[in-house]
Scaffold this active site. Structure first.
Site, PDB file in Angstrom:
ATOM      1  CG  HIS A   1       9.725 -20.926  14.704  1.00  0.00           C
ATOM      2  ND1 HIS A   1       9.379 -20.963  13.442  1.00  0.00           N
ATOM      3  CD2 HIS A   1       9.767 -19.422  14.973  1.00  0.00           C
ATOM      4  CE1 HIS A   1       9.295 -19.829  12.861  1.00  0.00           C
ATOM      5  NE2 HIS A   1       9.559 -18.918  13.712  1.00  0.00           N
TER       6      HIS A   1
ATOM      7  CE  LYS B   1      16.280 -20.527  12.178  1.00  0.00           C
ATOM      8  NZ  LYS B   1      16.916 -19.509  12.300  1.00  0.00           N
TER       9      LYS B   1
ATOM     10  NE  ARG C   1      -2.318  -1.189   3.280  1.00  0.00           N
ATOM     11  CZ  ARG C   1      -2.865  -1.482   4.566  1.00  0.00           C
ATOM     12  NH1 ARG C   1      -4.531  -1.213   4.507  1.00  0.00           N
ATOM     13  NH2 ARG C   1      -2.382  -1.839   5.725  1.00  0.00           N
TER      14      ARG C   1
ATOM     15  CE  LYS D   1      10.750 -11.491  20.065  1.00  0.00           C
ATOM     16  NZ  LYS D   1      11.208 -12.074  18.919  1.00  0.00           N
TER      17      LYS D   1
ATOM     18  CD  GLU E   1      13.980 -14.427  19.100  1.00  0.00           C
ATOM     19  OE1 GLU E   1      14.377 -13.954  18.040  1.00  0.00           O
ATOM     20  OE2 GLU E   1      12.843 -14.291  19.567  1.00  0.00           O
TER      21      GLU E   1
HETATM   22  C1  BG6 Z   1      10.278 -15.296  13.820  1.00  0.00           C
HETATM   23  C2  BG6 Z   1       9.564 -14.574  14.796  1.00  0.00           C
HETATM   24  O1  BG6 Z   1       9.213 -15.931  13.147  1.00  0.00           O
HETATM   25  O2  BG6 Z   1      11.277 -15.856  14.249  1.00  0.00           O
HETATM   26  C3  BG6 Z   1      10.295 -13.507  15.346  1.00  0.00           C
HETATM   27  O3  BG6 Z   1       8.320 -13.775  14.471  1.00  0.00           O
HETATM   28  C4  BG6 Z   1      11.600 -14.048  15.812  1.00  0.00           C
HETATM   29  O4  BG6 Z   1       9.747 -12.892  16.645  1.00  0.00           O
HETATM   30  C5  BG6 Z   1      12.099 -15.100  14.670  1.00  0.00           C
HETATM   31  O5  BG6 Z   1      12.525 -13.323  16.229  1.00  0.00           O
HETATM   32  C6  BG6 Z   1      13.357 -15.682  15.130  1.00  0.00           C
HETATM   33  O6  BG6 Z   1      13.996 -16.412  14.045  1.00  0.00           O
HETATM   34  P1  BG6 Z   1      15.658 -16.556  13.979  1.00  0.00           P
HETATM   35  O7  BG6 Z   1      15.767 -17.195  12.544  1.00  0.00           O
HETATM   36  O8  BG6 Z   1      16.222 -15.315  13.836  1.00  0.00           O
HETATM   37  O9  BG6 Z   1      16.022 -17.607  15.016  1.00  0.00           O
END
Ligand code: BG6
Length: 522
Positions: free
Chosen positions: A262, A204, A64, A362, A238
């Site tokens: 994941h 991965k 958009r 996080k 993370e």
């Molecule tokens: C994403 C999430 O799917 O995966 C993010 O929405 C997350 O919040 C990310 O940070 C992590 O992916 P990777 O490949 O950096 O471990």
């Protein structure tokens, strides 16, 4: 290895030729968004550099945001040049690649947009000889349904002469009901073979390697069950906060963002039975069996077997960082979780009684995604009390650690005799590292997945029944959390190990003192 020959990254990758994608016109919905800039374009650029891009290939970004194709190219160039995913960025290669990028302004929520999109695709096809369309839907889940309908109404869901495929980015819905509805809309117009639901973890290298490690070796499979394994610990920690994604995250939270896809995929790959072949249906069929065997939780069980957390301000290294509630687009009294830990049970013969502890968060002390398979102690503690380490601790049971990232690799902890006059056992690690063994980690996930979708290879994408099985596990937890009292947030400091309650989930709850999370700090 006695010598390492240094070659530049592109040459290294070209040693291992990747297949070429089929010709196609890739249409990206959500092209002005973060994912396109950070992941999709750098991956496409890499594919072009390593010669995997079909000469008949063009990209049409749709969004958009008002911008010309030239402005789109400039914006993408800036991100690709900065991206660690773009291998060996170079101006000459980019100039060649960017000729394939186009941008089209439009609102995918507006029905009248689709006939104009069809017209634009027709124009591009005058210069690119391909009958194939690949649609990439990288928008919030609520817009995915209208895009599918819009494409179908314009007759863009099929192609007489070639193929049409659609890639759907996660999150796929936000609960079981919305995922089912979205699947119904998708399947009204597309066949399952045309649909590629992305969970980028599956792209991965280290995640694909779980299958090779488990089923390419005869050593591990005989002990990969409840008789030998005490528990499994799966972590995706993370250090980053929610960054510019506050609005998205407020709606999502850690459970939906990371566990629902994941981490359940990591669990399924760790726990699945051997597939009869390495093909899309056999592999996905076995993963679905695991997901369906995960015991659903009642509200009481959710109260006991889950922990949620939200980060407050804290220190990340030497930097002071704000808490979640101070982030942009986040409510000051937000109750969204940025940390989730869950104890799952897989109710089948192989895994009965073995807990799978999962945690993600996080702003934790360290970035680490890994699966740790903890074996039971030996039946007789023959060398108990022999450890000479200064803490006086006993040598531990065997642990296999599959490191997804960083420091990609696998290590196996086992006990050895410490050299010397005494019979002392000491725990050591045998370590395999991708970097040391191969000199590189393999292509980034999105590169693998984009190439697979251009080749019609669906093994690394999730199937309809798979996403629904994931939501069947997650939705009762979300619903129970909505009923149970919210913990007093924030309950962990940025830069820490996460909420202390998560420790009790692993140890006290199970009256098993030897069960502890791998520490992230130090
Ligand atoms: C994403 C999430 O799917 O995966 C993010 O929405 C997350 O919040 C990310 O940070 C992590 O992916 P990777 O490949 O950096 O471990």
């Amino acid at each position: 290895m006695s010598a390492v020959i240094e070659v530049n990254p592109l040459e290294q990758f070209s040693l291992e030729p990747l297949p070429m994608g089929e010709s196609c016109l890739l249409v990206i919905f959500g092209a002005s968004g973060d994912l396109t800039r950070r992941k999709l374009i750098p991956s496409l650029y890499n594919l072009a550099c390593v010669g995997c891009m079909n000469p008949q290939f063009e990209v049409l970004g749709v969004g958009r945001t008002q911008m010309s194709s030239e402005e789109f190219r400039a914006k993408m160039r800036e991100s690709a040049a900065e991206s660690s995913d773009a291998r060996d960025f170079n101006e000459a290669h980019w100039k060649e690649f960017e000729q394939r990028l186009h941008y089209f302004v439009g609102d995918p929520g507006d029905e009248s947009f689709y006939p104009t999109l069809k017209e634009r695709l027709g124009e591009i096809r005058k210069s690119v000889a391909t009958p194939n369309h690949l649609f990439y839907v990288s928008t919030p889940a609520s817009v995915a349904g209208p895009i599918v309908e819009g494409l179908a109404r314009a007759g863009l869901n099929r192609s007489e002469e070639g193929w049409t495929r659609i890639i759907l980015e996660k999150p796929f819905g936000r609960d079981l009901e919305s995922a089912k509805k979205l699947n119904e809309v998708v399947h009204r117009w597309f066949d399952e073979e045309q649909v590629f639901r992305i969970d980028h973890y599956l792209g991965k290298e280290t995640v694909q390697n779980i299958l090779v490690f488990r089923f390419g070796n005869s050593l591990f499979e005989p002990v990969w069950n409840r008789n030998y394994i005490d528990h499994v610990e799966i972590t995706a920690a993370e250090t980053v906060g929610v960054e510019s994604r506050g609005a998205f995250y407020e709606e999502t939270g850690a459970l939906r963002d990371m566990v629902a896809n994941h981490l359940l995929q990591l669990l399924a790959l760790t726990a699945m039975e051997p597939p009869i072949a390495f093909d899309a249906d056999a592999v996905r069929g076995q993963k679905v069996q695991v997901l369906k065997s995960i015991r659903p939780m009642t509200v009481d069980q959710v109260a006991k077997r889950t922990v949620r957390g939200q980060y407050g301000p804290g220190e990340m290294g030497v930097k002071r960082v704000p808490g979640y509630r101070e982030e942009r687009d986040v409510k000051k009294d937000s109750t969204t979780e940025t940390y989730a830990a869950v104890e799952f049970y897989v109710d089948n013969w192989r895994w009965a009684g073995v807990p799978f502890f999962i945690r993600t968060g996080k702003r934790l002390a360290r970035q680490a995604s890994e699966i740790r398979v903890h074996f039971k102690p030996t039946p007789q503690a023959l060398f108990a009390g022999t450890s000479s380490d200064q803490t006086g601790s006993q040598p531990g049971p065997n642990v296999i650690t599959m490191r997804i990232q960083p420091d990609d690799g696998i290590s196996i902890a086992f006990d050895v005799k410490q050299p010397g006059g005494h019979m002392r056992a000491l725990s050591v690690d045998a370590n395999f590292s991708y970097d040391t063994a191969f000199g590189h980690k393999g292509p980034p996930a999105y590169e693998t997945l984009l190439l697979d979708s251009m080749r019609g290879e669906a093994t690394l994408f999730t199937r309809r029944d798979e996403v629904e099985a994931e939501w069947r596990i997650i939705t009762p937890i979300e619903e129970a959390w909505a009923q149970l009292p919210t913990p007093k947030f924030p309950n962990y400091a940025a830069g820490s190990e996460g909420p202390v309650e998560a420790d009790a989930l692993v140890s006290a709850g199970n009256a098993a003192e030897h069960r502890v999370w791998r520490r992230l700090a130090g």
